[in-house]
Write a protein that holds these residues in place. Structure first.
Motif, PDB file in Angstrom:
ATOM      1  N   HIS A 161      -2.372  36.615 -24.883  1.00 28.23           N
ATOM      2  CA  HIS A 161      -1.687  37.148 -23.707  1.00 28.23           C
ATOM      3  C   HIS A 161      -2.634  37.466 -22.554  1.00 28.23           C
ATOM      4  CE1 HIS A 161      -3.266  40.529 -25.977  1.00 28.23           C
ATOM      5  NE2 HIS A 161      -3.245  41.228 -24.858  1.00 28.23           N
ATOM      6  N   ARG A 162      -3.941  37.414 -22.791  1.00 25.02           N
ATOM      7  CA  ARG A 162      -4.925  37.775 -21.776  1.00 25.02           C
ATOM      8  C   ARG A 162      -5.007  36.697 -20.706  1.00 25.02           C
ATOM      9  NH1 ARG A 162      -9.478  40.729 -23.751  1.00 25.02           N
ATOM     10  NH2 ARG A 162     -10.634  39.959 -21.945  1.00 25.02           N
ATOM     11  N   GLN A 163      -5.263  37.101 -19.462  1.00 25.71           N
ATOM     12  CA  GLN A 163      -5.522  36.132 -18.404  1.00 25.71           C
ATOM     13  C   GLN A 163      -6.921  35.561 -18.600  1.00 25.71           C
ATOM     14  OE1 GLN A 163      -4.747  37.266 -14.380  1.00 25.71           O
ATOM     15  NE2 GLN A 163      -2.729  38.136 -14.835  1.00 25.71           N
ATOM     16  N   VAL A 164      -7.050  34.257 -18.386  1.00 24.28           N
ATOM     17  CA  VAL A 164      -8.320  33.595 -18.678  1.00 24.28           C
ATOM     18  C   VAL A 164      -9.447  34.113 -17.789  1.00 24.28           C
ATOM     19  CG1 VAL A 164      -7.274  31.500 -19.609  1.00 24.28           C
ATOM     20  CG2 VAL A 164      -7.697  31.665 -17.158  1.00 24.28           C
ATOM     21  N   THR A 165      -9.093  34.620 -16.596  1.00 25.88           N
ATOM     22  CA  THR A 165     -10.130  35.130 -15.692  1.00 25.88           C
ATOM     23  C   THR A 165     -10.713  36.449 -16.171  1.00 25.88           C
ATOM     24  OG1 THR A 165      -8.362  36.079 -14.334  1.00 25.88           O
ATOM     25  CG2 THR A 165      -9.290  33.958 -13.637  1.00 25.88           C
ATOM     26  N   THR A 166     -10.124  37.076 -17.189  1.00 29.90           N
ATOM     27  CA  THR A 166     -10.645  38.332 -17.726  1.00 29.90           C
ATOM     28  C   THR A 166     -11.474  38.124 -18.987  1.00 29.90           C
ATOM     29  OG1 THR A 166      -8.736  38.815 -19.178  1.00 29.90           O
ATOM     30  CG2 THR A 166      -8.580  39.492 -16.856  1.00 29.90           C
TER      31      THR A 166
END
Length: 265
Positions: free
Chosen positions: A135-140
């Motif tokens: 569920h994490r955004q790839v930019t994080t």
């Protein structure tokens, strides 16, 4: 049965400056080949040629004994997955959404994903240890986590040829070995061809069936680790003296650089 071959290929980005010169190799189901060589030896260029992203100026690349140019771009994407060293990630994209992109070659960009597609995504997230971060955004993500997400996308593609450009770059020691072990297991279980560019000779000795030493755009030597990892060939490739011993547990070649003795103080 899947086969991938290069026949006396030559490629250069500029006139009279070849990156790859008179290079040939043959790969078949289940093969795990490690590409090794110094910076600028041509490893990334060779992977892009094998993926059909670049066209050799001489010779040819054959996929299943057919010239690469005879396949459509979609057909190549269904059969060949290239994992780059790095790439720009779109803001707002989650890990799961990124991995789903690996199914585009099978469904197209506008068709909804099927249950089979989602199962392929779930499996890819699981084997790369990214399921808890889906569920994490790839930019994080950290650099190592992003590498694992990119690997998961390549695995979700279910291609018969995996071309991985330094897949362990940025990974900690555990995930380096997990990544290479996963690639080897997949190659054997699914009869895939895996070509992995890397820098660690000892890891290559543990996980690859064959290794290829590249120098000045040519294959200096290719074969099993025992025959290729000699002190002379490694010196010709890297310009550094080493000693080659036996790994005390795995019985594979163990390459140890011979550093100059440090001066006191």
């Amino acid at each position: 049965m899947t086969t991938l071959s290069a026949r006396s290929i030559r490629f250069g980005f500029h006139r009279d400056n070849d990156v790859i010169r008179d290079l040939s190799l043959d790969l078949a189901d289940g093969d795990v080949l490690a590409l090794l060589g110094g910076n600028g030896a041509g490893k990334t260029t060779l992977l892009r040629l094998l993926a059909g992203q670049l066209v050799p100026q001489q010779g040819e690349i054959l996929l299943d004994e057919m010239p690469m140019q005879a396949w459509s771009r979609r057909e190549i994407a269904q059969r060949v997955a290239l994992m780059p060293q790095s790439e720009r990630c779109e803001a707002g994209l989650t890990v799961r959404e990124m991995v789903r992109l690996g199914r585009a070659a099978h469904r197209g960009w506008l068709m909804p994903l099927t249950e089979e597609d989602e199962q392929a995504v779930d499996e890819a997230l699981r084997v790369t240890d990214m399921h808890q971060l889906h569920h994490r955004q790839v930019t994080t993500l950290s650099g190592g986590q992003l590498q694992r997400a990119i690997l998961a996308r390549s695995l979700a593609q279910h291609a018969s040829v995996l071309l991985l450009d330094e897949p362990t770059s940025g990974l900690d020691l555990k995930h380096q070995y997990d990544c290479l072990n996963q690639v080897r297991q997949l190659a054997k279980e699914r009869n895939l061809i895996a070509v992995v560019s890397m820098h660690d000779l000892n890891q290559a000795a543990m996980f690859a069936d064959r290794v290829a030493l590249l120098a000045d755009g040519q294959v200096l030597a290719m074969g099993d680790c025992e025959s290729v990892f000699t002190e002379d060939l490694i010196y010709q490739t890297y310009g550094i003296r080493v000693t080659v011993a036996k790994h005390p547990i795995h019985d594979t070649p163990l390459i140890v650089p011979l550093c100059q003795e440090r001066s006191p103080g």
